[in-house]
Scaffold this motif. Structure first.
Motif, PDB file in Angstrom:
ATOM      1  N   ALA A  58       0.470  -0.747   0.128  1.00  0.00           N
ATOM      2  CA  ALA A  58      -0.242  -0.256   0.091  1.00  0.00           C
ATOM      3  C   ALA A  58       0.613   1.483   0.326  1.00  0.00           C
ATOM      4  CB  ALA A  58      -0.746   0.018   1.306  1.00  0.00           C
ATOM      5  N   PRO A  59       1.690   2.056  -0.895  1.00  0.00           N
ATOM      6  CA  PRO A  59       2.356   2.668  -1.240  1.00  0.00           C
ATOM      7  C   PRO A  59       2.209   3.724  -1.166  1.00  0.00           C
ATOM      8  CG  PRO A  59       3.210   1.534  -3.365  1.00  0.00           C
ATOM      9  CD  PRO A  59       1.424   0.996  -2.332  1.00  0.00           C
ATOM     10  N   HIS A  60       2.276   4.778  -0.995  1.00  0.00           N
ATOM     11  CA  HIS A  60       2.062   6.174  -0.438  1.00  0.00           C
ATOM     12  C   HIS A  60       2.363   6.680  -1.941  1.00  0.00           C
ATOM     13  CE1 HIS A  60       0.917  10.338   0.568  1.00  0.00           C
ATOM     14  NE2 HIS A  60       2.991  10.780   0.144  1.00  0.00           N
ATOM     15  N   LYS A  61       3.415   6.343  -2.526  1.00  0.00           N
ATOM     16  CA  LYS A  61       3.545   7.022  -4.093  1.00  0.00           C
ATOM     17  C   LYS A  61       4.947   5.858  -4.630  1.00  0.00           C
ATOM     18  CE  LYS A  61       7.114  10.145  -4.874  1.00  0.00           C
ATOM     19  NZ  LYS A  61       7.989  11.106  -4.906  1.00  0.00           N
ATOM     20  N   ILE A  62       3.895   5.350  -5.941  1.00  0.00           N
ATOM     21  CA  ILE A  62       4.922   4.607  -6.876  1.00  0.00           C
ATOM     22  C   ILE A  62       6.196   5.466  -7.640  1.00  0.00           C
ATOM     23  CG2 ILE A  62       4.405   1.985  -8.367  1.00  0.00           C
ATOM     24  CD1 ILE A  62       1.840   2.394  -6.764  1.00  0.00           C
ATOM     25  N   ASP A  63       7.278   4.904  -8.629  1.00  0.00           N
ATOM     26  CA  ASP A  63       7.406   5.734  -9.125  1.00  0.00           C
ATOM     27  C   ASP A  63       7.670   5.020 -10.239  1.00  0.00           C
ATOM     28  OD1 ASP A  63       7.968   8.138  -8.311  1.00  0.00           O
ATOM     29  OD2 ASP A  63       9.367   7.502  -6.745  1.00  0.00           O
ATOM     30  N   ILE A  64       7.758   4.739 -11.361  1.00  0.00           N
ATOM     31  CA  ILE A  64       7.612   3.691 -12.567  1.00  0.00           C
ATOM     32  C   ILE A  64       9.451   4.870 -13.345  1.00  0.00           C
ATOM     33  CG2 ILE A  64       7.182   3.211 -14.564  1.00  0.00           C
ATOM     34  CD1 ILE A  64       4.599   3.933 -13.884  1.00  0.00           C
ATOM     35  N   GLY A  65      10.325   3.320 -12.865  1.00  0.00           N
ATOM     36  CA  GLY A  65      11.442   3.826 -14.072  1.00  0.00           C
ATOM     37  C   GLY A  65      11.856   3.204 -15.020  1.00  0.00           C
ATOM     38  N   GLY A  66      13.169   2.947 -15.358  1.00  0.00           N
ATOM     39  CA  GLY A  66      13.433   2.128 -16.617  1.00  0.00           C
ATOM     40  C   GLY A  66      13.311   0.647 -16.651  1.00  0.00           C
ATOM     41  N   ILE A  67      14.104   0.459 -17.937  1.00  0.00           N
ATOM     42  CA  ILE A  67      14.016  -0.790 -18.385  1.00  0.00           C
ATOM     43  C   ILE A  67      15.528  -1.016 -18.572  1.00  0.00           C
ATOM     44  CG2 ILE A  67      13.587  -2.245 -19.909  1.00  0.00           C
ATOM     45  CD1 ILE A  67      11.186  -1.376 -20.878  1.00  0.00           C
ATOM     46  N   TYR A  68      15.733  -1.897 -17.125  1.00  0.00           N
ATOM     47  CA  TYR A  68      17.326  -2.673 -17.711  1.00  0.00           C
ATOM     48  C   TYR A  68      17.465  -3.849 -18.465  1.00  0.00           C
ATOM     49  CZ  TYR A  68      17.842   0.576 -14.063  1.00  0.00           C
ATOM     50  OH  TYR A  68      18.097   2.783 -13.465  1.00  0.00           O
ATOM     51  N   THR A  69      18.771  -4.280 -18.650  1.00  0.00           N
ATOM     52  CA  THR A  69      18.918  -5.396 -19.002  1.00  0.00           C
ATOM     53  C   THR A  69      19.143  -6.397 -18.756  1.00  0.00           C
ATOM     54  OG1 THR A  69      21.241  -4.483 -18.292  1.00  0.00           O
ATOM     55  CG2 THR A  69      20.867  -4.522 -20.835  1.00  0.00           C
ATOM     56  N   VAL A  70      18.410  -6.269 -16.787  1.00  0.00           N
ATOM     57  CA  VAL A  70      19.001  -8.011 -16.173  1.00  0.00           C
ATOM     58  C   VAL A  70      17.426  -6.220 -15.000  1.00  0.00           C
ATOM     59  CG1 VAL A  70      20.838  -8.569 -16.281  1.00  0.00           C
ATOM     60  CG2 VAL A  70      20.598  -6.608 -14.152  1.00  0.00           C
ATOM     61  N   PRO A  71      16.535  -8.100 -14.023  1.00  0.00           N
ATOM     62  CA  PRO A  71      16.349  -7.642 -13.503  1.00  0.00           C
ATOM     63  C   PRO A  71      16.465  -6.644 -12.675  1.00  0.00           C
ATOM     64  CG  PRO A  71      15.916  -9.870 -13.850  1.00  0.00           C
ATOM     65  CD  PRO A  71      17.420  -9.586 -14.198  1.00  0.00           C
ATOM     66  N   PRO A  72      15.816  -5.633 -11.964  1.00  0.00           N
ATOM     67  CA  PRO A  72      16.255  -4.937 -11.193  1.00  0.00           C
ATOM     68  C   PRO A  72      16.605  -5.569  -9.569  1.00  0.00           C
ATOM     69  CG  PRO A  72      15.099  -2.921 -12.141  1.00  0.00           C
ATOM     70  CD  PRO A  72      15.084  -4.449 -12.800  1.00  0.00           C
ATOM     71  N   THR A  73      15.456  -5.674  -9.072  1.00  0.00           N
ATOM     72  CA  THR A  73      15.592  -7.136  -7.960  1.00  0.00           C
ATOM     73  C   THR A  73      17.124  -7.780  -8.111  1.00  0.00           C
ATOM     74  OG1 THR A  73      14.174  -8.793  -8.953  1.00  0.00           O
ATOM     75  CG2 THR A  73      13.248  -7.232  -7.637  1.00  0.00           C
TER      76      THR A  73
END
Length: 87
Positions: A58-73
């Motif tokens: 239940a985030p207060h804000k969601i930021d949508i970032g870029g697409i990377y060559t590997v999963p950010p996690t």
């Protein structure tokens, strides 16, 4: 969530799942005491995974970032040379 997933995944065909698993999301969470916590390098393998995490956090804000060559996690497992922004 389905429309958002389709929009952010950029699938090129019905069989293509796109790059959703390589897109970075970050959240701003608010603690019960009003403190802000910023969570980066989030990525999801499916729409269901994304939806479950959003509902749970239940985030207060969601930021949508870029697409990377590997999963950010998985950013800790790769050198900065291997983790590049594609878009």
């Amino acid at each position: 969530f389905k429309e958002m997933h389709s929009w952010l995944a950029y699938p090129t065909s019905e069989e293509d799942k796109g790059d959703f698993d390589k897109r970075e999301f970050s959240f701003t969470l608010i603690t019960p005491t009003g403190e802000e916590i910023y969570v980066r390098n989030q990525s999801y393998t499916s729409m269901a995974d994304f939806q479950a995490n959003i509902v749970k956090a239940a985030p207060h804000k969601i930021d949508i970032g870029g697409i990377y060559t590997v999963p950010p996690t998985q950013h800790a497992a790769y050198s900065s040379d291997n983790m590049k922004v594609k878009e």
